[in-house]
Design an enzyme around this catalytic site. Structure first.
Site, PDB file in Angstrom:
ATOM      1  N   ASP A   1       0.822  -1.191   0.055  1.00 39.09           N
ATOM      2  CA  ASP A   1      -0.029  -0.152   0.116  1.00 39.09           C
ATOM      3  C   ASP A   1       0.917   1.217   0.190  1.00 39.09           C
ATOM      4  O   ASP A   1       1.857   1.336   0.583  1.00 39.09           O
ATOM      5  CB  ASP A   1      -0.817   0.084   1.371  1.00 39.09           C
ATOM      6  CG  ASP A   1      -2.220   0.851   0.975  1.00 39.09           C
ATOM      7  OD1 ASP A   1      -2.199   1.585  -0.014  1.00 39.09           O
ATOM      8  OD2 ASP A   1      -2.664   1.397   2.228  1.00 39.09           O
TER       9      ASP A   1
ATOM     10  N   TRP B   1       2.879   7.939  -2.362  1.00 41.14           N
ATOM     11  CA  TRP B   1       4.412   8.099  -2.676  1.00 41.14           C
ATOM     12  C   TRP B   1       4.570   9.129  -3.786  1.00 41.14           C
ATOM     13  O   TRP B   1       5.344   9.929  -3.934  1.00 41.14           O
ATOM     14  CB  TRP B   1       5.133   6.726  -2.934  1.00 41.14           C
ATOM     15  CG  TRP B   1       6.425   6.801  -3.055  1.00 41.14           C
ATOM     16  CD1 TRP B   1       7.550   6.887  -2.198  1.00 41.14           C
ATOM     17  CD2 TRP B   1       7.109   7.135  -4.279  1.00 41.14           C
ATOM     18  NE1 TRP B   1       8.735   6.755  -2.806  1.00 41.14           N
ATOM     19  CE2 TRP B   1       8.581   7.100  -4.288  1.00 41.14           C
ATOM     20  CE3 TRP B   1       6.557   7.352  -5.827  1.00 41.14           C
ATOM     21  CZ2 TRP B   1       9.489   7.238  -4.879  1.00 41.14           C
ATOM     22  CZ3 TRP B   1       7.781   7.482  -6.716  1.00 41.14           C
ATOM     23  CH2 TRP B   1       8.810   7.531  -6.511  1.00 41.14           C
TER      24      TRP B   1
ATOM     25  N   ARG C   1       0.237   9.246 -10.366  1.00 42.21           N
ATOM     26  CA  ARG C   1       0.223   8.002  -9.309  1.00 42.21           C
ATOM     27  C   ARG C   1       0.717   6.729 -10.406  1.00 42.21           C
ATOM     28  O   ARG C   1       1.360   5.831  -9.781  1.00 42.21           O
ATOM     29  CB  ARG C   1      -1.444   7.642  -9.421  1.00 42.21           C
ATOM     30  CG  ARG C   1      -2.000   8.581  -8.495  1.00 42.21           C
ATOM     31  CD  ARG C   1      -3.503   8.349  -8.484  1.00 42.21           C
ATOM     32  NE  ARG C   1      -3.729   6.914  -8.025  1.00 42.21           N
ATOM     33  CZ  ARG C   1      -3.866   6.581  -6.496  1.00 42.21           C
ATOM     34  NH1 ARG C   1      -3.669   7.357  -5.456  1.00 42.21           N
ATOM     35  NH2 ARG C   1      -3.970   5.312  -6.335  1.00 42.21           N
TER      36      ARG C   1
ATOM     37  N   HIS D   1       3.236   3.392  -8.969  1.00 45.02           N
ATOM     38  CA  HIS D   1       2.942   2.005  -9.349  1.00 45.02           C
ATOM     39  C   HIS D   1       4.107   1.308  -9.881  1.00 45.02           C
ATOM     40  O   HIS D   1       4.554   0.355  -9.693  1.00 45.02           O
ATOM     41  CB  HIS D   1       1.924   1.925 -10.226  1.00 45.02           C
ATOM     42  CG  HIS D   1       0.604   2.130  -9.362  1.00 45.02           C
ATOM     43  ND1 HIS D   1      -0.036   1.636  -8.606  1.00 45.02           N
ATOM     44  CD2 HIS D   1      -0.429   3.031  -9.997  1.00 45.02           C
ATOM     45  CE1 HIS D   1      -1.040   2.120  -8.201  1.00 45.02           C
ATOM     46  NE2 HIS D   1      -1.445   2.918  -8.907  1.00 45.02           N
TER      47      HIS D   1
ATOM     48  N   LEU E   1      11.926 -19.962  -4.318  1.00 46.67           N
ATOM     49  CA  LEU E   1      10.860 -19.134  -3.631  1.00 46.67           C
ATOM     50  C   LEU E   1       9.547 -19.280  -4.519  1.00 46.67           C
ATOM     51  O   LEU E   1       9.834 -19.014  -5.866  1.00 46.67           O
ATOM     52  CB  LEU E   1      11.291 -17.745  -3.532  1.00 46.67           C
ATOM     53  CG  LEU E   1      10.222 -16.603  -2.998  1.00 46.67           C
ATOM     54  CD1 LEU E   1       9.692 -16.742  -1.681  1.00 46.67           C
ATOM     55  CD2 LEU E   1      10.663 -15.226  -3.344  1.00 46.67           C
TER      56      LEU E   1
END
Length: 248
Positions: free
Chosen positions: A23, A28, A36, A40, A134
């Site tokens: 989030d 930021w 925006r 991202h 992973l």
């Protein structure tokens, strides 16, 4: 691997499974007077760093909330950009995961994704299916309530009369994975926002004001250090726990 008893027996100081709500990308960017979408993009870079650090530490599963069922309500241009970024990541980053023996799994309702994205997901999962390092799980068009409902519907269609916890857990989208040990949410919010509602029942929750693009290896290490200080009793008393789990 879903029972609390197994979790106690397999306890380790490094979480086997970390779940993250990433989030703060938009905030930021706003703080820097940027669009925006720039936030991202930086968020995707932060995820790459997170994956790298988790692999170094020996984390087995990393599940991240990339796009919720509620995120479709965002402005159309932002949703379109996020879908494009998702496809770009599938096309460009999966090879890197594969070369590092990592596996990719995408969970969520794929019905609203276009054919190109669905094909990209299928190819990425197939390419990395045999890897043993992973496992990166991307939750896209995902909701915890949806997950529980789809599992219940599977059982109903199979003719199950009485649904048990075990049967439901076996039909959730993350049935193969151990339940998350550590849940992290960045960006200053302190809610779980419909993410892995069933699976995080016994997870240790960690909230931080750090916005996701700034969440680096040091921030992850701090979250894991907090996890290490927790006494995970799963309904037992402190005295019943293995000695290595008891807080000194």
């Amino acid at each position: 691997m879903n029972s609390s008893t197994q979790t106690i027996l397999e306890y380790t100081q490094i979480p086997r499974h970390i779940a993250v709500i990433m989030d703060g990308n938009g905030r930021w960017a706003k703080k820097r007077f940027l669009p925006r979408v720039v936030g991202h993009k930086r968020g995707l870079e932060a995820l790459e760093n997170m994956v790298r650090r988790c692999a170094e530490l020996g984390v087995r599963y990393l599940t991240v909330f990339a796009f919720s069922t509620e995120n479709w309500r965002r402005p159309e241009d932002e949703v379109s950009f996020l879908m494009g970024l998702f496809l770009q990541a599938l096309q460009k980053q999966v090879g890197r995961l594969h070369s590092n023996n990592m596996r990719l799994k995408v969970i969520g309702n794929r019905n609203r994704f276009n054919a190109e994205i669905c094909k990209g997901i299928e190819e990425a999962e197939a390419l990395t299916a045999g890897n043993t390092g992973l496992t990166l799980v991307i939750a896209a068009d995902y909701g915890g309530r949806w997950d529980i409902l789809q599992a219940a519907n599977k059982l109903v269609k199979a003719g199950v009369v009485e649904i048990t916890e075990e049967a439901l857990a076996e039909n959730l989208t993350l049935a193969e994975a151990p339940e998350p040990d550590l849940f992290i949410r960045t960006g200053g919010e302190t809610r779980v926002s419909n993410f892995l509602l069933w699976q995080i029942a016994y997870a240790e929750l960690y909230f931080t004001d750090i916005l996701w693009p700034d969440f680096d290896a040091e921030a992850l290490d701090a979250a894991i250090q907090s996890f290490r200080t927790r006494e995970r009793r799963f309904g037992r008393t402190s005295e019943q726990l293995p000695i290595e789990q008891q807080r000194g």
